[in-house]
Design a protein around this motif. Structure first.
Motif, mmCIF file in Angstrom:
data_model
loop_
_atom_site.group_PDB
_atom_site.id
_atom_site.type_symbol
_atom_site.label_atom_id
_atom_site.label_comp_id
_atom_site.label_asym_id
_atom_site.label_seq_id
_atom_site.Cartn_x
_atom_site.Cartn_y
_atom_site.Cartn_z
ATOM 1 N N VAL A 141 41.134 -61.779 -36.014
ATOM 2 C CA VAL A 141 40.500 -60.982 -34.962
ATOM 3 C C VAL A 141 40.426 -61.794 -33.674
ATOM 4 C CG1 VAL A 141 39.124 -59.529 -36.502
ATOM 5 C CG2 VAL A 141 38.179 -61.677 -35.690
ATOM 6 N N GLY A 142 40.453 -61.106 -32.549
ATOM 7 C CA GLY A 142 40.402 -61.760 -31.256
ATOM 8 C C GLY A 142 38.978 -62.025 -30.802
ATOM 9 N N LYS A 143 38.863 -62.469 -29.552
ATOM 10 C CA LYS A 143 37.543 -62.772 -28.992
ATOM 11 C C LYS A 143 37.513 -62.464 -27.507
ATOM 12 C CE LYS A 143 36.149 -66.213 -32.274
ATOM 13 N NZ LYS A 143 35.360 -67.364 -32.538
ATOM 14 N N ARG A 144 36.305 -62.231 -27.036
ATOM 15 C CA ARG A 144 36.048 -62.079 -25.606
ATOM 16 C C ARG A 144 35.666 -63.444 -25.045
ATOM 17 N NH1 ARG A 144 34.702 -56.814 -23.687
ATOM 18 N NH2 ARG A 144 34.788 -55.304 -25.372
ATOM 19 N N ALA A 145 35.930 -63.607 -23.743
ATOM 20 C CA ALA A 145 35.577 -64.873 -23.101
ATOM 21 C C ALA A 145 35.312 -64.634 -21.627
ATOM 22 C CB ALA A 145 36.689 -65.902 -23.283
ATOM 23 N N ALA A 146 34.730 -65.629 -21.006
ATOM 24 C CA ALA A 146 34.513 -65.626 -19.560
ATOM 25 C C ALA A 146 34.780 -67.042 -19.066
ATOM 26 C CB ALA A 146 33.092 -65.202 -19.219
ATOM 27 N N THR A 147 35.413 -67.128 -17.913
ATOM 28 C CA THR A 147 35.660 -68.413 -17.266
ATOM 29 C C THR A 147 35.046 -68.352 -15.880
ATOM 30 O OG1 THR A 147 37.693 -68.802 -18.506
ATOM 31 C CG2 THR A 147 37.453 -69.995 -16.434
ATOM 32 N N SER A 148 34.361 -69.427 -15.496
ATOM 33 C CA SER A 148 33.679 -69.474 -14.203
ATOM 34 C C SER A 148 33.990 -70.763 -13.478
ATOM 35 C CB SER A 148 32.155 -69.402 -14.390
ATOM 36 O OG SER A 148 31.772 -68.254 -15.076
ATOM 37 N N VAL A 149 33.955 -70.701 -12.158
ATOM 38 C CA VAL A 149 33.941 -71.901 -11.322
ATOM 39 C C VAL A 149 32.472 -72.203 -11.084
ATOM 40 C CG1 VAL A 149 34.521 -72.890 -9.083
ATOM 41 C CG2 VAL A 149 36.135 -71.344 -10.201
ATOM 42 N N LEU A 150 32.082 -73.438 -11.367
ATOM 43 C CA LEU A 150 30.688 -73.844 -11.170
ATOM 44 C C LEU A 150 30.562 -74.720 -9.931
ATOM 45 C CD1 LEU A 150 29.661 -74.925 -14.799
ATOM 46 C CD2 LEU A 150 29.531 -72.657 -13.766
ATOM 47 N N VAL A 151 29.521 -74.471 -9.171
ATOM 48 C CA VAL A 151 29.142 -75.341 -8.066
ATOM 49 C C VAL A 151 27.671 -75.668 -8.278
ATOM 50 C CG1 VAL A 151 28.829 -75.540 -5.576
ATOM 51 C CG2 VAL A 151 30.837 -74.343 -6.486
ATOM 52 N N ASN A 152 27.358 -76.948 -8.368
ATOM 53 C CA ASN A 152 26.004 -77.399 -8.684
ATOM 54 C C ASN A 152 25.515 -76.770 -9.991
ATOM 55 O OD1 ASN A 152 25.855 -78.976 -6.325
ATOM 56 N ND2 ASN A 152 25.233 -77.180 -5.138
ATOM 57 N N ASP A 153 26.399 -76.711 -10.987
ATOM 58 C CA ASP A 153 26.124 -76.160 -12.318
ATOM 59 C C ASP A 153 25.745 -74.679 -12.320
ATOM 60 O OD1 ASP A 153 26.784 -78.435 -13.756
ATOM 61 O OD2 ASP A 153 24.749 -79.263 -13.624
ATOM 62 N N ARG A 154 26.103 -73.967 -11.267
ATOM 63 C CA ARG A 154 25.861 -72.517 -11.217
ATOM 64 C C ARG A 154 27.194 -71.802 -11.009
ATOM 65 N NH1 ARG A 154 20.604 -71.633 -11.253
ATOM 66 N NH2 ARG A 154 19.163 -73.048 -10.220
ATOM 67 N N PRO A 155 27.415 -70.693 -11.729
ATOM 68 C CA PRO A 155 28.673 -69.952 -11.555
ATOM 69 C C PRO A 155 28.770 -69.331 -10.167
ATOM 70 C CG PRO A 155 27.354 -69.020 -13.358
ATOM 71 C CD PRO A 155 26.564 -70.123 -12.752
ATOM 72 N N VAL A 156 29.893 -69.568 -9.503
ATOM 73 C CA VAL A 156 30.151 -68.978 -8.188
ATOM 74 C C VAL A 156 31.012 -67.731 -8.351
ATOM 75 C CG1 VAL A 156 31.239 -69.355 -5.940
ATOM 76 C CG2 VAL A 156 29.988 -71.198 -7.039
ATOM 77 N N VAL A 157 32.029 -67.827 -9.204
ATOM 78 C CA VAL A 157 32.908 -66.693 -9.469
ATOM 79 C C VAL A 157 33.255 -66.728 -10.958
ATOM 80 C CG1 VAL A 157 34.992 -67.978 -8.792
ATOM 81 C CG2 VAL A 157 35.029 -65.483 -8.787
ATOM 82 N N THR A 158 33.288 -65.546 -11.577
ATOM 83 C CA THR A 158 33.514 -65.434 -13.024
ATOM 84 C C THR A 158 34.541 -64.352 -13.308
ATOM 85 O OG1 THR A 158 31.251 -66.130 -13.506
ATOM 86 C CG2 THR A 158 32.424 -64.965 -15.262
ATOM 87 N N VAL A 159 35.380 -64.619 -14.302
ATOM 88 C CA VAL A 159 36.370 -63.651 -14.785
ATOM 89 C C VAL A 159 36.128 -63.463 -16.285
ATOM 90 C CG1 VAL A 159 38.817 -63.258 -15.225
ATOM 91 C CG2 VAL A 159 38.096 -64.214 -13.051
ATOM 92 N N GLU A 160 36.076 -62.203 -16.722
ATOM 93 C CA GLU A 160 35.937 -61.890 -18.152
ATOM 94 C C GLU A 160 37.235 -61.325 -18.686
ATOM 95 O OE1 GLU A 160 32.563 -59.330 -18.570
ATOM 96 O OE2 GLU A 160 31.155 -60.915 -18.039
ATOM 97 N N TYR A 161 37.541 -61.627 -19.932
ATOM 98 C CA TYR A 161 38.796 -61.178 -20.543
ATOM 99 C C TYR A 161 38.658 -61.183 -22.062
ATOM 100 C CZ TYR A 161 39.127 -66.254 -20.406
ATOM 101 O OH TYR A 161 38.849 -67.595 -20.505
ATOM 102 N N GLU A 162 39.669 -60.614 -22.741
ATOM 103 C CA GLU A 162 39.653 -60.536 -24.197
ATOM 104 C C GLU A 162 41.069 -60.690 -24.737
ATOM 105 O OE1 GLU A 162 38.105 -57.572 -27.763
ATOM 106 O OE2 GLU A 162 38.013 -56.907 -25.682
ATOM 107 N N THR A 163 41.203 -61.463 -25.796
ATOM 108 C CA THR A 163 42.470 -61.620 -26.490
ATOM 109 C C THR A 163 42.358 -60.931 -27.842
ATOM 110 O OG1 THR A 163 43.038 -63.700 -25.388
ATOM 111 C CG2 THR A 163 44.077 -63.283 -27.525
ATOM 112 N N GLY A 164 43.270 -59.990 -28.088
ATOM 113 C CA GLY A 164 43.316 -59.299 -29.372
ATOM 114 C C GLY A 164 44.393 -59.921 -30.255
ATOM 115 N N VAL A 165 44.257 -59.710 -31.555
ATOM 116 C CA VAL A 165 45.190 -60.276 -32.526
ATOM 117 C C VAL A 165 45.798 -59.155 -33.370
ATOM 118 C CG1 VAL A 165 45.425 -61.838 -34.499
ATOM 119 C CG2 VAL A 165 43.891 -62.423 -32.620
ATOM 120 N N MET A 166 47.140 -59.144 -33.422
ATOM 121 C CA MET A 166 47.844 -58.189 -34.273
ATOM 122 C C MET A 166 48.198 -58.865 -35.593
ATOM 123 S SD MET A 166 50.365 -56.239 -31.581
ATOM 124 C CE MET A 166 51.464 -55.817 -32.877
ATOM 125 N N PRO A 167 48.251 -58.091 -36.666
ATOM 126 C CA PRO A 167 48.620 -58.690 -37.961
ATOM 127 C C PRO A 167 50.073 -59.112 -37.984
ATOM 128 C CG PRO A 167 48.182 -56.333 -38.181
ATOM 129 C CD PRO A 167 47.944 -56.704 -36.759
#
Length: 170
Positions: A144-170
């Motif tokens: 099974v796949g998973k969801r994730a988010a990646t962020s650019v941090l400035v002073n340990d705070r997210p400035v911009v975030t992208v969410e995405y998901e990778t699915g898995v085929m059998p």
């Protein structure tokens, strides 16, 4: 003494039904092979992006993949005018449990986790773009796949975030 074989009489309906089933089976096989020829069962790469706080974040990832296949994950961070110092990225840590890692380029100057996120700090890149490439393949046992988010941090705070998901085929 002469032996004779007696053949069973097969109805015309039964012959036609068998021929139709062979044709349907052959058609399904041709469609399946055609879809494979167009790589619909392989890795499908897409991108997700966002802009905020003077940064543009773009993640190229596999929307769909299969176990054992090389699966891309690349992050581009752009900042018009260049970067003021090191760049810090944070990504959902359990997303990387999907993969057998071969390497990360460039190598971060520091790496830590807070349990939910893996946080990488990279040296100040020359120019306006930082490209981070994660070389990996999907682990063979992953179903099974998973969801994730990646962020650019400035002073340990997210400035911009992208969410995405990778699915898995059998």
């Amino acid at each position: 003494m002469e032996r004779r074989t007696v053949f069973e009489q097969i109805s015309l309906t039964r012959v036609r039904r068998a021929r139709t089933m062979r044709r349907v089976g052959l058609g399904v096989l041709v469609v399946f092979l055609g879809l494979g020829a167009f790589n619909l069962f392989g890795v499908r790469t897409v991108e997700a992006s966002a802009r905020r706080g003077g940064y543009e974040l773009e993640v190229h990832y596999a929307a769909m993949t299969r176990a054992g296949l090389a699966t891309p994950w690349t992050v581009f961070v752009r900042r018009p005018g260049g970067f003021d110092g090191p760049v810090t990225l944070a990504t959902t840590a359990d997303y990387f449990e999907l993969f057998d890692e071969n390497g990360l380029d460039p190598v971060p100057t520091s790496s830590r986790t807070d349990g939910e996120l893996i946080i990488w700090k990279f040296e100040q890149p020359p120019g306006e773009v930082l490209e981070v490439d994660f070389d990996a393949r999907l682990s063979p046992a992953v179903q099974v796949g998973k969801r994730a988010a990646t962020s650019v941090l400035v002073n340990d705070r997210p400035v911009v975030t992208v969410e995405y998901e990778t699915g898995v085929m059998p």
